[in-house]
Every structure is written in structure tokens, then in C-alpha cells.
Write an enzyme that holds these catalytic residues in place. Structure first.
Site, short mmCIF file in Angstrom:
data_model
loop_
_atom_site.label_atom_id
_atom_site.label_comp_id
_atom_site.label_asym_id
_atom_site.label_seq_id
_atom_site.Cartn_x
_atom_site.Cartn_y
_atom_site.Cartn_z
N CYS A 82 0.84 -1.20 0.00
CA CYS A 82 0.00 0.00 0.00
C CYS A 82 0.88 1.26 0.00
CB CYS A 82 -0.99 -0.03 1.16
SG CYS A 82 -2.36 1.15 0.96
N HIS A 192 -3.73 -4.84 -0.69
CA HIS A 192 -3.36 -5.47 0.58
C HIS A 192 -3.44 -6.99 0.43
CE1 HIS A 192 -3.23 -1.99 3.33
NE2 HIS A 192 -4.09 -1.46 2.48
N GLU A 194 -2.57 -9.14 2.56
CA GLU A 194 -2.98 -9.72 3.85
C GLU A 194 -4.50 -9.64 4.05
OE1 GLU A 194 -2.52 -5.35 4.87
OE2 GLU A 194 -1.71 -6.80 3.44
#
Length: 211
Positions: A82, A192, A194
Site C-alpha cells: 500500500c 493489501h 494480507e
């Protein structure tokens, strides 16, 4: 042995979710601002959430830009996520204010040109052939984005002719923007991983597998 990854804690970023995701990807993870630990780890993850200028201020406060530069000079892997990707570029421009970035890649981070900003939600990608980051990922997969700024133009003229050209992945929100870059030991994603389910987990495992 599991590779050792440091997540750089410089006051910005989704640290705990990134920590858990990288652990699940097969690494032993430490969250720290210690430059020695960041230099010595097998892999360094640079997160980032918020404004470009604030992230650069926090990064410089812990000497993070020097750590990144030293690692890359030695061919040691770094992954930005990011705003942790955005700060790797030459500069960011927010509300008319220009902030110098780490300068690892040419380009300017600027406000997305789209009817709706921020770009929040799931999106598909245009991944180049030969990507190691996206190896084994279905081309139709979607990844999770939350951002108002991005790199809209890749300044090819500034690339170093003596090293292989980076692999640049694109996405579209209003106009195309850079969604990921792979450049030797330096990889980064605007989205992202994750927070991107199984596809994001595969990406992180692909990165950990290079360490």
C-alpha cells in the site's frame, strides 16, 4: 528453517494483520523499528497506511529509507504494501504538496482520476508474463484495495538500461494505475495481500519462498 522477516514499525501500517499473514505464509516474523534487525532479516516488509508525507516522515524518523537502500544494494528482499509501495517512488503529491520519496523507482504518486475516490474494494489485475509474485494465481482473481492515490504513469525513460526492466502489474479504477511491481529484490503491491483471502496468501507465500 523458516526465514526471518522483519515488519518495519515506523508508526504507519496494518502491522498485526500483516504479521499474522506472513507467519501463515511460512516465516518467523518480528515487528520492530530496530534498523539492525531490519538489515539482518532474510526479508523486510514495509507496510503503510495514510498520507504519503506522514509515512515518509515516519520512515525517515527510524532511518527506514537508509535500511531499504542498504538492503537493496546487497540484493536482499524488500516487500512494500500500500503506502509502503508508494514511498518507494520518486515523489508524492497530495493537496499540492510535493514530498520526496525513497527514489527506488521513477514516478509520481498522485490522486486517482476516477469518479469515486477512494478506490475501496476488490479489483482484478493485468499481470505481466513471467511474474514470480503472482505465480500460481488465477488471472481472474481479485485483490483488496483501499487508497485514494497511486502511480498513474510509469516513467520508462528514467529506467536504468543496465538492469532488467521491472515487471509492472496494472489495475484500473477510472484510469489505469500501478498495482504491483517486481524489480529484482524489490517487490511491492498497492493492494493489501494480507486482506485478499487465498489469493493474497499465495502472493505472500511466493515472496516468503524467495527468502
Amino acid at each position: 528453517m523458516r526465514p526471518r522477516v522483519v515488519i518495519l514499525d515506523y508508526g504507519s501500517g496494518n502491522l498485526r494483520s500483516a504479521e499474522r499473514a506472513v507467519q501463515r505464509a511460512g516465516a518467523d516474523v518480528t515487528v520492530t523499528a530496530d534498523p539492525h534487525a531490519a538489515l539482518e532479516a532474510d526479508g523486510l516488509l514495509v507496510p503503510g497506511v495514510g498520507a504519503f508525507a506522514a509515512c515518509m516522515k515516519g520512515l525517515r524518523s527510524v532511518g527506514g529509507e537508509r535500511v531499504i537502500g542498504k538492503r537493496l544494494a546487497g540484493g536482499r528482499p524488500v516487500l512494500g504494501i500500500c503506502v509502503g509501495m508508494q514511498i518507494l517512488f520518486d515523489r508524492g503529491v497530495e493537496h499540492g504538496v510535493r514530498t520526496e520519496g525513497c527514489g527506488e523507482w521513477p514516478g509520481t504518486v498522485e490522486r486517482l482520476r476516477a469518479p469515486i475516490v477512494p478506490h475501496m474494494g476488490w479489483n482484478t489485475l493485468d499481470v505481466p508474463e513471467g511474474s514470480r509474485l503472482f505465480a500460481g494465481v488465477d488471472p481472474a482473481e481479485r485483490f483488496y484495495f483501499v487508497h485514494s492515490y497511486g502511480v498513474l504513469d510509469w516513467e520508462l525513460a528514467a529506467d536504468n538500461p543496465h538492469i532488467p526492466a521491472p515487471l509492472v502489474t496494472w489495475a484500473r479504477h477510472g484510469e489505469p494505475f500501478v498495482a504491483a511491481v517486481e524489480n529484482g529484490p524489490l517487490w511491492a503491491t498497492q493492494f493489501h495481500p494480507e486482506k485478499s483471502g487465498d489469493a493474497g496468501a499465495r502472493l505472500l507465500a511466493n515472496w516468503v519462498g524467495t527468502l
